[in-house]
Design an enzyme around this catalytic site. Structure first.
Site, PDB file in Angstrom:
ATOM      1  N   SER A 188      13.615 -33.283  74.025  1.00  0.00           N
ATOM      2  CA  SER A 188      14.813 -32.836  73.317  1.00  0.00           C
ATOM      3  C   SER A 188      15.911 -32.548  74.337  1.00  0.00           C
ATOM      4  CB  SER A 188      14.498 -31.622  72.439  1.00  0.00           C
ATOM      5  OG  SER A 188      15.632 -31.256  71.669  1.00  0.00           O
ATOM      6  N   HIS A 214      15.166 -36.327  70.644  1.00  0.00           N
ATOM      7  CA  HIS A 214      16.120 -35.843  69.646  1.00  0.00           C
ATOM      8  C   HIS A 214      17.507 -36.375  70.000  1.00  0.00           C
ATOM      9  CE1 HIS A 214      13.309 -32.127  68.947  1.00  0.00           C
ATOM     10  NE2 HIS A 214      12.822 -33.243  68.422  1.00  0.00           N
ATOM     11  N   ASP A 310       9.029 -28.274  68.599  1.00  0.00           N
ATOM     12  CA  ASP A 310       8.667 -29.593  68.095  1.00  0.00           C
ATOM     13  C   ASP A 310       7.759 -30.313  69.099  1.00  0.00           C
ATOM     14  OD1 ASP A 310       8.591 -31.870  66.488  1.00  0.00           O
ATOM     15  OD2 ASP A 310      10.412 -32.721  67.387  1.00  0.00           O
TER      16      ASP A 310
END
Length: 366
Positions: A188, A214, A310
């Site tokens: 991310s 992401h 995540d």
């Protein structure tokens, strides 16, 4: 600055001429400047020119010459010469540094101001020319947001003339897993820089690599295309129905979750829209869950820098199925969030600095 000898390499004749003209205006009297548009021409001229600095378009530096990329080739041939690199994207600064650049700057696009770019190049030449003992030290002075000096891929100890080189961390080769035929990576915040350092350092043969970063729609394709230009592996934005091939990297499209299915002996990619998981789409957990279910102990999992949690649960599931797993360490993460959560819940077998992850992938997956 004491009479630098600067060699410029760019296949855009118009930009090359403009840059050389600017250097001629700004560098002190007695400086020498020469240029080339292609690697072969550059190699012939450089042998007699004896540069103190090379200024290089990353697109040329990423070209493969005699089975090696041109930029690392220059680094080997001219170890005491500063190599200042520029390119069209901020996202590849880490990759340029990983390949050996002293500094990286974003090339001004159409309609953008050119002055900050030239200021950055001149300051880098001044900085590197002032200290011949450490020509690869990165400049940390940015002239504007459009000028992006690269940050080190790994923290380095203070230089000491008599000290031995820093010791790389021990990479443990786990046992008990099957032959690795799939690598899954999640990232991310800071992940584009981390991936831009890892992927160019990977070399065939390797299993197929599937990645969730992401990233917004459209940017995933641009990011994939730019990585493809500087990597030995083939990098593409994943598409629904893609069959995962060895030596290929598939980056999830922004706005779509990516998972893995099996068709016969092949892994097949499924990309589809869906509700956000952990407030994001694509989500790392969606990918890791499917890899755990489909590939079992024949996959390898890597979790990189990022905010939140995540990927932690999915990576734990992968480890429970027998997959070897790696997490980026706190010292080299832009944000030590996702790897921290994964490590705290037992999903990560070993934490490694960013610079050691390519070596770990090679050792474990081959």
């Amino acid at each position: 600055m004491a009479n630098p000898r600067v060699f410029v390499i760019d296949n855009s004749i118009a930009f090359l001429d403009a840059l050389v003209k600017e250097l001629n205006k700004r560098l002190p009297n007695g400086s020498a400047i020469d240029s080339a548009t292609q690697p072969a021409e550059a190699q012939k001229k450089l042998a007699s020119f004896k540069p103190t600095a090379i200024v290089l378009n990353l697109a040329i530096g990423a070209m493969v010459i005699n089975q090696d990329k041109f930029l690392p080739m220059l680094v080997k041939q001219y170890p005491n010469v500063s190599i200042i690199v520029y390119g069209i994207s901020n996202n590849v600064a880490q990759a340029a540094k990983y390949l050996g650049a002293s500094d990286y700057f974003k090339k001004p696009g159409f309609g953008e101001r050119t002055q900050p770019f030239y200021d950055g190049i001149i300051k880098a030449l001044q900085s590197n020319n002032a200290s011949d003992s450490s020509p690869r030290k990165l400049s940390t002075t940015a002239t504007e947001a459009k000028v992006v000096p690269s940050s080190p891929a790994r923290p380095s100890a203070p230089a000491q003339s008599s000290s031995p080189p820093s010791v790389e961390p021990v990479i443990n080769i786990p046992s008990g897993h099957g032959t690795i035929d799939l690598i899954a990576i999640g990232a991310s915040t800071g992940g584009t820089e981390a991936l831009s350092a890892i992927l160019p350092a990977l070399r065939p043969p390797l299993p197929g690599i599937v990645i969730v970063q992401h990233i917004p729609p459209m940017f995933s394709r641009l990011f994939s295309d730019r990585l493809n230009g500087i990597c030995a592996l083939t990098v593409k934005e994943a598409a629904n129905g893609d069959i995962v091939q060895p030596n290929h990297v598939y980056i999830a499209p922004g706005g779509k979750h990516m998972s893995i299915m099996r068709q016969g002996s092949n892994y097949v990619i499924e990309c589809k829209a869906g509700p956000p998981v952990h407030s994001v789409c694509p989500a790392v957990d969606i990918l890791f869950d499917s890899v755990a279910d489909i590939a079992g102990n024949k996959a390898m999992g890597v979790i990189l820098t990022g905010i939140g949690k995540d990927g932690a649960a999915g990576l734990l599931k992968m480890r429970q199925k027998g997959s070897p797993t790696i997490g980026q360490d706190a010292a080299t993460c832009t944000v030590y969030g996702m790897p921290k959560v994964a490590f705290s819940m037992g999903a990560v077998q070993q934490q490694l600095p960013l610079s050691s992850i390519p070596t770990a992938i090679h050792k474990i997956a081959r």
